[in-house]
Design a protein around this motif. Structure first.
Motif, mmCIF file in Angstrom:
data_model
loop_
_atom_site.group_PDB
_atom_site.id
_atom_site.type_symbol
_atom_site.label_atom_id
_atom_site.label_comp_id
_atom_site.label_asym_id
_atom_site.label_seq_id
_atom_site.Cartn_x
_atom_site.Cartn_y
_atom_site.Cartn_z
ATOM 1 N N PRO A 159 0.658 -1.210 -0.026
ATOM 2 C CA PRO A 159 -0.032 0.092 -0.102
ATOM 3 C C PRO A 159 1.016 1.285 0.090
ATOM 4 O O PRO A 159 0.538 2.122 -0.687
ATOM 5 N N TRP A 160 1.994 1.238 0.656
ATOM 6 C CA TRP A 160 2.926 2.443 0.761
ATOM 7 C C TRP A 160 3.470 2.530 -0.633
ATOM 8 O O TRP A 160 3.540 3.786 -1.245
ATOM 9 N N ARG A 167 1.505 6.316 -7.166
ATOM 10 C CA ARG A 167 0.337 7.068 -7.453
ATOM 11 C C ARG A 167 0.712 8.537 -7.633
ATOM 12 O O ARG A 167 0.482 9.321 -8.369
ATOM 13 N N ARG A 168 1.331 8.750 -6.505
ATOM 14 C CA ARG A 168 1.728 10.225 -6.205
ATOM 15 C C ARG A 168 2.762 10.994 -7.148
ATOM 16 O O ARG A 168 2.852 11.782 -7.675
ATOM 17 N N THR A 209 0.882 3.872 -3.026
ATOM 18 C CA THR A 209 0.614 5.190 -2.874
ATOM 19 C C THR A 209 1.632 6.288 -3.231
ATOM 20 O O THR A 209 1.570 7.406 -3.881
#
Length: 173
Positions: A65-66, A72-73, A69
């Motif tokens: 998940p990290w 995506r950023r 994220t």
């Protein structure tokens, strides 16, 4: 020779083997199938994971998940930066546009200056005062110390002589 590996290196190998494939598939969807961009994003994501290796080793559960994220950023930041900059264009078409050429203007001024040299001093002074300095006939007469009618007459004959002198140089109106 034995190869020394640090705990950070081991973490990075494990992250790459476990998460690089799924992360690449995720990023490919975000970048509309641009494989090169997706690979760059995955590489940047793993680089940031390496920089934060200490925090990731202490994390409980999956780090995916990290990673997702962060990836995506990175994609969003890339998109925003491209929107903020004007789109780059190929400069080749600009080479075909004619540039303002000061040579023609310089030649024209040299020709006029040369033709003005052919005029008498009185005619040249009358033209300079009225045409080049923008004075009225009365103002030019006062500056030159002659009657206004004389200034009008000198300007008339000066323009006629100037026209003939320019025609001799190949300049036509």
């Amino acid at each position: 020779m034995t190869e020394r590996t640090s705990p950070d290196d081991e973490l990075m190998r494990a992250l790459y083997h476990e998460h690089a494939g799924p992360l690449l598939a995720f990023v490919l969807r975000l970048v509309a199938g641009d494989r090169h961009r997706a690979e760059d994003v995955v590489q940047e994501t793993l680089l940031r994971a390496w920089r934060n290796a200490g925090q990731l080793q202490q994390a409980t559960g999956s780090v995916r998940p990290w990673l997702v994220t962060v990836a995506r950023r990175i994609v969003i930041d890339g998109h925003r930066s491209r929107q903020a900059r004007p789109q780059e264009v190929d400069p080749a078409p600009l080479e075909l546009l004619p540039a303002a050429d000061e040579i023609d203007r310089a030649l024209r001024l040299m020709t006029i200056s040369d033709a003005l040299g052919d005029l008498t001093e009185a005619h040249r002074e009358a033209l300079v005062e009225t045409y080049f300095k923008g004075r009225t006939v009365s103002e030019a007469a006062e500056v030159l110390g002659v009657p206004a009618g004389t200034v009008r007459s000198r300007v008339f004959y000066a323009l006629r002589s100037l026209r003939l002198s320019l025609e001799e140089r190949g300049v036509t109106a």
